[in-house]
Design a protein around this motif. Structure first.
Motif, PDB file in Angstrom:
ATOM      1  N   LEU A 149       0.673  -1.216  -0.140  1.00 16.57           N
ATOM      2  CA  LEU A 149      -0.039  -0.002  -0.128  1.00 16.57           C
ATOM      3  C   LEU A 149       1.078   1.381  -0.078  1.00 16.57           C
ATOM      4  N   ARG A 150       0.702   2.041  -0.903  1.00 17.64           N
ATOM      5  CA  ARG A 150       1.518   3.329  -1.201  1.00 17.64           C
ATOM      6  C   ARG A 150       0.535   4.583  -0.561  1.00 17.64           C
ATOM      7  N   PHE A 151       0.926   5.341   0.383  1.00 18.58           N
ATOM      8  CA  PHE A 151       0.408   6.545   0.709  1.00 18.58           C
ATOM      9  C   PHE A 151       1.526   7.676   1.278  1.00 18.58           C
ATOM     10  N   ASP A 152       1.050   8.744   0.912  1.00 20.52           N
ATOM     11  CA  ASP A 152       1.817  10.187   1.405  1.00 20.52           C
ATOM     12  C   ASP A 152       3.413   9.645   1.068  1.00 20.52           C
TER      13      ASP A 152
ATOM     14  N   LEU B  21      -6.643  -1.026   9.035  1.00 25.91           N
ATOM     15  CA  LEU B  21      -7.234   0.487   8.856  1.00 25.91           C
ATOM     16  C   LEU B  21      -6.756   0.939   7.519  1.00 25.91           C
ATOM     17  N   ALA B  22      -5.366   0.691   6.942  1.00 26.08           N
ATOM     18  CA  ALA B  22      -5.071   1.210   5.612  1.00 26.08           C
ATOM     19  C   ALA B  22      -5.697   0.568   4.664  1.00 26.08           C
ATOM     20  N   GLY B  23      -5.810  -0.813   4.781  1.00 22.85           N
ATOM     21  CA  GLY B  23      -6.710  -1.610   3.913  1.00 22.85           C
ATOM     22  C   GLY B  23      -8.017  -1.233   3.403  1.00 22.85           C
ATOM     23  N   ARG B  24      -8.455  -0.193   4.400  1.00 21.10           N
ATOM     24  CA  ARG B  24      -9.941   0.314   4.156  1.00 21.10           C
ATOM     25  C   ARG B  24      -9.998   1.559   4.521  1.00 21.10           C
ATOM     26  N   ALA B  25      -8.857   2.480   3.904  1.00 20.74           N
ATOM     27  CA  ALA B  25      -8.773   3.874   3.892  1.00 20.74           C
ATOM     28  C   ALA B  25     -10.129   4.508   3.683  1.00 20.74           C
ATOM     29  N   GLY B  26     -10.461   5.538   4.256  1.00 26.45           N
ATOM     30  CA  GLY B  26     -11.587   6.273   4.247  1.00 26.45           C
ATOM     31  C   GLY B  26     -12.647   5.848   4.778  1.00 26.45           C
ATOM     32  N   GLN B  27     -12.698   4.629   5.528  1.00 27.59           N
ATOM     33  CA  GLN B  27     -13.961   3.875   6.038  1.00 27.59           C
ATOM     34  C   GLN B  27     -13.740   3.854   7.690  1.00 27.59           C
TER      35      GLN B  27
ATOM     36  N   TYR C 190     -11.719   3.959  14.363  1.00 30.61           N
ATOM     37  CA  TYR C 190     -10.614   4.621  13.658  1.00 30.61           C
ATOM     38  C   TYR C 190     -10.924   4.789  12.299  1.00 30.61           C
ATOM     39  N   ARG C 191     -10.580   5.706  11.638  1.00 32.20           N
ATOM     40  CA  ARG C 191     -10.545   5.860  10.098  1.00 32.20           C
ATOM     41  C   ARG C 191      -9.267   6.288   9.505  1.00 32.20           C
TER      42      ARG C 191
END
Length: 304
Positions: free
Chosen positions: A8-11, A43-49, A102-103
């Motif tokens: 997973l790639r973010f920021d 958490l990251a696997g369901r980003a935004g949820q 958490y989201r």
């Protein structure tokens, strides 16, 4: 069941859910313990949820394998925030939804899957020659006025409900870190009294009807006062409130000094002195516990 993405790639981060490996573009490998890595993967696997506390308990600590779920989850979230350089007060990655879960806020740049050309794609199946594949482009869609009006009403209703929820939201139960009381009397025989007082406060705050998450046995809480870093305690334990105390002696008179501190700005919410009287150490212990519980009940939401 959908297989987890290879990464997973973010920021500025790349995270591999399968191995729990977290890397930063600027710092390289970022240390993250296995349990916090599992929480981050969910958490990251369901980003935004919203990921509820119940889901986290079921997925990360199934079948009661972790007896103190609240403390364990708080610890994992604190470790994730520390690894990402995040803040509970102004979150960029992990947002706390009080009493719910958490989201993950970061926008994913891709699921990490390598896309490879299929050698059979674009061939007509007869002579093997590659054909150009076209893409249809949708034009603008005109919607009737009644549809637009209905959508507008729906949006106004949603925003109205969100505004009401924001005004009436119940503050999240604070996490209280209780540092080991310091024996400043110079008498080694009172070390035990300082430890017993610390333990009694931890026990009292965890006993119903207190609705707080209490941490009292973390190594960072046993640091001597001269080396104690309240900002580090807040970061390591995701603490909202910190309890500090000292056993002191002046002109042959003993007393206990207790502080209740808001972690985010290190502001004193409450402090009190308790002189040793005829009731002895057990009497002073009972009075400290009683008044501190009352102070936390009154001032506790100031930690949020």
């Amino acid at each position: 069941m959908t297989e987890p993405a290879p990464f997973l790639r973010f920021d500025r981060f790349t995270f591999h859910p399968a191995s729990g490996e977290l890397r930063s573009d600027s710092e390289g490998l970022v240390r993250l313990e296995p349990q916090p890595a599992k929480v981050l993967a969910l958490l990251a696997g369901r980003a935004g949820q919203l990921v509820t506390r119940e889901e986290l308990q079921r997925e990360v600590w199934p079948d009661g394998t972790f007896v103190d779920f609240e403390r364990g989850l708080n610890y994992c979230i604190a470790k994730i925030r520390a690894a990402l350089g995040d803040s509970a007060a102004e979150p960029r990655f992990v947002e706390t939804l009080p009493r719910r879960g958490y989201r993950f806020l970061a926008v994913m740049e891709g699921d990490g899957a390598d896309e490879k050309d299929d050698p059979e794609d674009g061939k007509d199946g007869k002579d093997g020659k590659t054909q150009e594949v076209g893409r249809a482009v949708a034009g603008p869609i005109a919607m009737p006025g009644t549809v637009v009006l209905a959508i507008a009403v729906e949006l106004l209703t949603v925003f109205g409900v969100m505004a009401w929820q924001a005004r009436h939201r119940t503050p999240e139960s604070p996490t209280i870190a209780v540092a080991r009381f310091d024996n400043e009397t110079g008498r080694g025989d009172l070390d035990r009294e300082a430890q017993m007082l610390t333990d009694s406060i931890v026990e009292a705050l965890t006993h119903p009807p207190g609705r707080w998450s209490v941490i009292g046995n973390a190594a960072i809480l046993r640091t001597p006062r001269t080396f104690r870093d309240l900002a580090a305690i807040r970061s390591a334990l995701d603490a909202d409130l910190i309890v500090l105390g000292q056993l002191q002696e002046s002109d042959g008179q003993f007393r206990v000094l207790v502080h209740l501190i808001r972690a985010k700005d290190q502001k004193h919410l409450w402090a009190n002195r308790f002189p040793l009287d005829g009731t002895g150490w057990r009497g002073i212990e009972a009075e400290v516990v009683r008044t501190l519980r009352a102070a936390v009940a009154e001032k506790g939401n100031g930690g949020n």
